[in-house]
Design an enzyme around this catalytic site. Structure first.
Site, mmCIF file in Angstrom:
data_model
loop_
_atom_site.group_PDB
_atom_site.id
_atom_site.type_symbol
_atom_site.label_atom_id
_atom_site.label_comp_id
_atom_site.label_asym_id
_atom_site.label_seq_id
_atom_site.Cartn_x
_atom_site.Cartn_y
_atom_site.Cartn_z
ATOM 1 C CB ALA A 66 -0.877 -0.010 1.243
ATOM 2 C CD GLU A 115 -2.522 -7.357 3.013
ATOM 3 O OE1 GLU A 115 -2.115 -6.231 2.678
ATOM 4 O OE2 GLU A 115 -3.145 -7.580 4.061
ATOM 5 C CD GLU A 135 1.449 -5.403 5.738
ATOM 6 O OE1 GLU A 135 2.229 -6.350 5.969
ATOM 7 O OE2 GLU A 135 0.743 -5.346 4.726
HETATM 8 N N1 COA Z 1 4.615 3.079 -0.544
HETATM 9 C C1 COA Z 1 5.023 4.254 -1.082
HETATM 10 N N2 COA Z 1 6.143 4.367 -1.803
HETATM 11 C C2 COA Z 1 6.880 3.253 -1.986
HETATM 12 C C3 COA Z 1 6.520 2.011 -1.441
HETATM 13 C C4 COA Z 1 5.319 1.958 -0.693
HETATM 14 N N3 COA Z 1 4.870 0.813 -0.168
HETATM 15 N N4 COA Z 1 7.461 1.099 -1.770
HETATM 16 C C5 COA Z 1 8.384 1.769 -2.499
HETATM 17 N N5 COA Z 1 8.039 3.058 -2.626
HETATM 18 C C6 COA Z 1 8.773 4.121 -3.340
HETATM 19 C C7 COA Z 1 9.961 4.618 -2.558
HETATM 20 O O1 COA Z 1 9.561 5.568 -1.588
HETATM 21 C C8 COA Z 1 10.808 5.216 -3.656
HETATM 22 O O2 COA Z 1 10.241 6.446 -4.027
HETATM 23 P P1 COA Z 1 11.227 7.749 -4.252
HETATM 24 O O3 COA Z 1 12.132 7.339 -5.386
HETATM 25 O O4 COA Z 1 10.276 8.844 -4.623
HETATM 26 O O5 COA Z 1 11.955 7.940 -2.974
HETATM 27 C C9 COA Z 1 10.548 4.263 -4.830
HETATM 28 O O6 COA Z 1 9.315 3.601 -4.534
HETATM 29 C C10 COA Z 1 11.620 3.208 -5.015
HETATM 30 O O7 COA Z 1 11.773 2.516 -3.787
HETATM 31 P P2 COA Z 1 13.179 2.339 -3.021
HETATM 32 O O8 COA Z 1 12.893 2.109 -1.573
HETATM 33 O O9 COA Z 1 14.108 3.465 -3.379
HETATM 34 O O10 COA Z 1 13.708 0.987 -3.714
HETATM 35 P P3 COA Z 1 14.720 -0.064 -3.077
HETATM 36 O O11 COA Z 1 15.094 -0.980 -4.195
HETATM 37 O O12 COA Z 1 15.811 0.624 -2.346
HETATM 38 O O13 COA Z 1 13.852 -0.890 -1.999
HETATM 39 C C11 COA Z 1 11.904 -2.055 -1.173
HETATM 40 C C12 COA Z 1 12.781 -1.701 -2.401
HETATM 41 C C13 COA Z 1 10.682 -2.781 -1.722
HETATM 42 C C14 COA Z 1 12.681 -2.980 -0.234
HETATM 43 C C15 COA Z 1 11.507 -0.769 -0.441
HETATM 44 O O14 COA Z 1 10.971 0.161 -1.390
HETATM 45 C C16 COA Z 1 10.467 -0.954 0.633
HETATM 46 O O15 COA Z 1 10.784 -1.455 1.711
HETATM 47 N N6 COA Z 1 9.205 -0.538 0.383
HETATM 48 C C17 COA Z 1 8.143 -0.588 1.358
HETATM 49 C C18 COA Z 1 7.622 -2.000 1.524
HETATM 50 C C19 COA Z 1 6.549 -2.034 2.582
HETATM 51 O O16 COA Z 1 6.789 -1.825 3.751
HETATM 52 N N7 COA Z 1 5.333 -2.356 2.141
HETATM 53 C C20 COA Z 1 4.216 -2.514 3.012
HETATM 54 C C21 COA Z 1 3.402 -1.277 3.079
HETATM 55 S S1 COA Z 1 2.061 -1.469 4.224
#
Ligand code: COA
Length: 260
Positions: A66, A115, A135
């Site tokens: 999300a 999900e 989460e």
């Molecule tokens: N919500 C909003 N933005 C998200 C996102 C999310 N769930 N997941 C990734 N993004 C965005 C990042 O903020 C980043 O945006 P920016 O370039 O404007 O800063 C972009 O997507 C790329 O993500 P980034 O974190 O730079 O890539 P990465 O390869 O370093 O890491 C993940 C990848 C998936 C490990 C990491 O993005 C992450 O942990 N995301 C969140 C996962 C999460 O907790 N999901 C559950 C949500 S309830």
């Protein structure tokens, strides 16, 4: 139909819905959830669509969850609403769709992404996929059905560990858990899903919808799945598809089902 955050295309009876926010790793914001609802609804009522494939754009992510930026300032009431609305519009909606839905998991499937994949009827992953429900690392729990569907698919103990650790598992572990049905290369992911979809398409769409309802009944509180099966089985005998399927068999030819 045109969308801002997704692509939807029908080809040979298969509608492929692609979540298209690659710069945000296809994170599900409110507008994307609404558009997905509309695209799934449209494909389900489209007479030509026999199978739906849902996937993410780019090479990195199916859906990274999300959209965290949308709910970071929410209170209890807004948080409750977020989960309720999302489940109604997308996750429960997809699970209960009459048209089969295959999730082609092409990279990160985290939080709402996993999900969504779990709400699909089954999942195929590419070998770079990473799946998890992170989460609790954000101070919340999965709110789009994850606490219910993950234990249904992998068992309670594995679901507890995945949710408590907030960790990710790779595609092969997901395969060994039964969370995904097949693992293949990224290049072969959509062709494999299309091959499975083509196989599904040769069967009766009417009977497949009945099978989805009967199988889902097994997981609904207060519903006797065996009774639902009896009812759905009986109803099949009143359909044109049943007449065509049995007649074709007895005439030693391939069935040509009338469709939806
Ligand atoms: N919500 C909003 N933005 C998200 C996102 C999310 N769930 N997941 C990734 N993004 C965005 C990042 O903020 C980043 O945006 P920016 O370039 O404007 O800063 C972009 O997507 C790329 O993500 P980034 O974190 O730079 O890539 P990465 O390869 O370093 O890491 C993940 C990848 C998936 C490990 C990491 O993005 C992450 O942990 N995301 C969140 C996962 C999460 O907790 N999901 C559950 C949500 S309830």
């Amino acid at each position: 139909m045109s969308y801002n955050n997704i692509l939807s295309e029908e080809n040979n009876g298969i509608t492929t819905i692609t979540i298209n926010r690659p710069k945000k790793l296809n994170a599900l914001n409110r507008e994307t959830i609404q558009e997905l609802h509309e695209a799934f609804n449209h494909a389900d009522s489209d007479a030509d669509t026999k199978v739906i494939i849902v996937t993410g754009s780019g090479e990195k992510a199916f859906v990274a969850g999300a959209d965290i930026s949308e709910f970071s300032d929410f209170d209890v009431s807004k948080g409750t609403q977020l989960a309720a609305k999302g489940q109604e519009l997308l996750f429960n909606f997809v699970e209960n769709l009459s048209t089969p839905v295959i999730a082609a998991v092409n990279g990160f499937a985290l939080g709402g992404g996993l999900e969504l994949a779990m709400a699909a009827h089954f999942r195929v992953a590419s070998d770079n996929a990473k799946l998890g429900l992170p989460e609790v690392s954000l101070g919340v729990i999965p709110g789009y059905g994850g606490t219910q569907r993950l234990p249904q698919l992998v068992g309670k103990g594995r679901a507890m560990e995945m949710i408590m650790t907030a960790g990710m598992i790779d595609a092969n572990k997901a395969l060994s858990y039964g969370l995904v049905n097949h693992v293949t290369t990224q290049d072969e992911l959509l062709p494999l899903c299309e091959k499975i979809a083509a196989k599904i398409s040769r069967n009766s769409t009417v009977a497949i919808s009945a099978a989805i309802r009967a199988i889902n009944a097994n997981f609904k509180d207060g519903v006797d799945g065996f009774s639902v099966e009896v009812q759905e089985f009986g109803n099949c005998f009143g359909t044109d598809d049943f007449e065509e399927g049995t007649t074709a068999f007895l005439q030693k030819r391939k069935a040509d089902f009338p469709g939806k």
